[in-house]
Structure formats: C-alpha cells, structure tokens
Motif scaffolding. Structure first.
Motif: not given
Length: 204
Positions: A6, A80, A83, A87, A116, A119-120, A161, A167
């Motif tokens: 990522t 959102r 996603n 997702h 992501l 984030e996910e 992001q 990150k």
C-alpha cells in the motif's frame, strides 16, 4: 504467503508493484478488480447506479470515473457509501483468486496491492505490510503534475486518504520512493529476499 502493498496517492506504488512482479510475486490488484466489479451489467454497476444515479455512467453503461470521483472526493459520507458497496465485492474476488493461486502452489508469494489496505482494516488478511512512502510535499507535487490538478484539487485527494506519515507506522517494511529508481530497486531487492526467507522457499 500473503503480503499487503500500500501507499498514498502518487507515491509510486504501481512502480514498486511491477518490480516485485518481476521478481516473481503474484500481484492481485484491488484497483483492477474494482474496475471489473462495476463493468456494464454487473451487480456492482447496478448498485452504484441505484445510489449515485445515471449521471456517473456513460451511455454505453461503463462507469464515468471522473464524474464519480468528483462526487466522492468532495463528500466523505458518499465516499464511505461507495466503499460499502464495492468493498465486499472486491474482497470476495481477491480472496477467491488468492486461494486459487495458493492451492496450485502453496509456496507462491501473493501481493495484495490495495491503496486502502490500512484504512479498510485489511492488514489482518496479510502476513506482512509494505508501505511505499514519499514525503507529503513531494506527494503533492507529483500528484499535481501527474493528474494536471491545481494545488487545492490535489490536496483534497490526498486528504481523502490517511496521511502517508500515519501509514508509515503500520509498515513491516517501508520503501522510500523519493529518490532514484535504482535506490527503490535496491530496497525492493532486499525486501524480496527477506520475504523469500520468511516464506521458507527460494523461488527461481
């Protein structure tokens, strides 16, 4: 072995992904699968149209990414929502492909190339996390140049992001891509050798 790859937008993740593929990694690209799950007539396309309307599609039924991007980069709740639609479809397909690859050869090193990933909360699905990093000021300049964006437009996309500095904290391996291509290649070589050792198999 599963490895998560990522980074932030415009950090050069695709370049790094190609380098690992050249070494023998199998790349499962979440962005590519995200395109496939909204192809004309697909379940994903139908759900996106129900939520965002016909205006985010071209007349041939293909997704107008620029139009959709303009909407979701301005509105966090809509981002959102998108996603939440895509997702599960993307995850199911990534898992299916991974299992198929490892069933054929359990010694393969499979990379989940996912923007992501952190984030996910997908880090639990992989054994190691590689973050492709460049400092935020460099990230801003590269994005403006690459996508022909104003500074405001570029900042909005970066801010959509998690910060690349944040990150970094999740990385098992960090690749600093702010230098020369040769420098990035050296880091990739070192990490690949380390992954092969951890995987217990020396790939040719």
């Amino acid at each position: 072995m599963r490895v998560g790859l990522t980074g932030g937008i415009a950090t050069g993740k695709s370049t790094v992904s190609s380098m690992f593929e050249d070494h023998g990694a199998v790349i499962i690209d979440a962005d590519q699968i995200a395109r496939e799950v909204v192809e004309p007539g697909s379940k994903g396309a139908q759900k996106v149209e129900e939520e965002f309307g016909e205006q985010v599609f071209f007349s041939d039924g293909s997704l107008n990414r620029a139009a959709l991007g303009e909407i979701i980069f301005r509105n966090q709740s809509l981002r959102r929502k998108l996603n939440q639609i895509l997702h599960p479809l993307i995850m199911d397909e990534m898992e299916l492909r991974t299992q198929r690859i490892l069933k054929e050869n359990k010694h393969k090193i499979v990379f989940w190339d996912v923007p992501l990933l952190i984030e996910e909360n997908l880090t639990n699905f992989v054994e190691k996390v590689i973050v492709v990093y460049i400092p935020e000021p460099v990230q801003l300049k590269r994005l403006m140049k690459r996508n022909d964006l104003t500074e405001e437009e570029a900042r909005r996309r970066i801010n959509a992001q998690m910060s690349i500095e944040e990150k970094k904290r999740y990385a098992d391996f960090l690749i600093d891509n702010s230098g020369t291509l040769e420098n990035t290649e050296r880091q990739v070589d070192q990490i690949w050798n380390c992954l092969k050792l951890k995987n217990g198999f020396s790939q040719q």
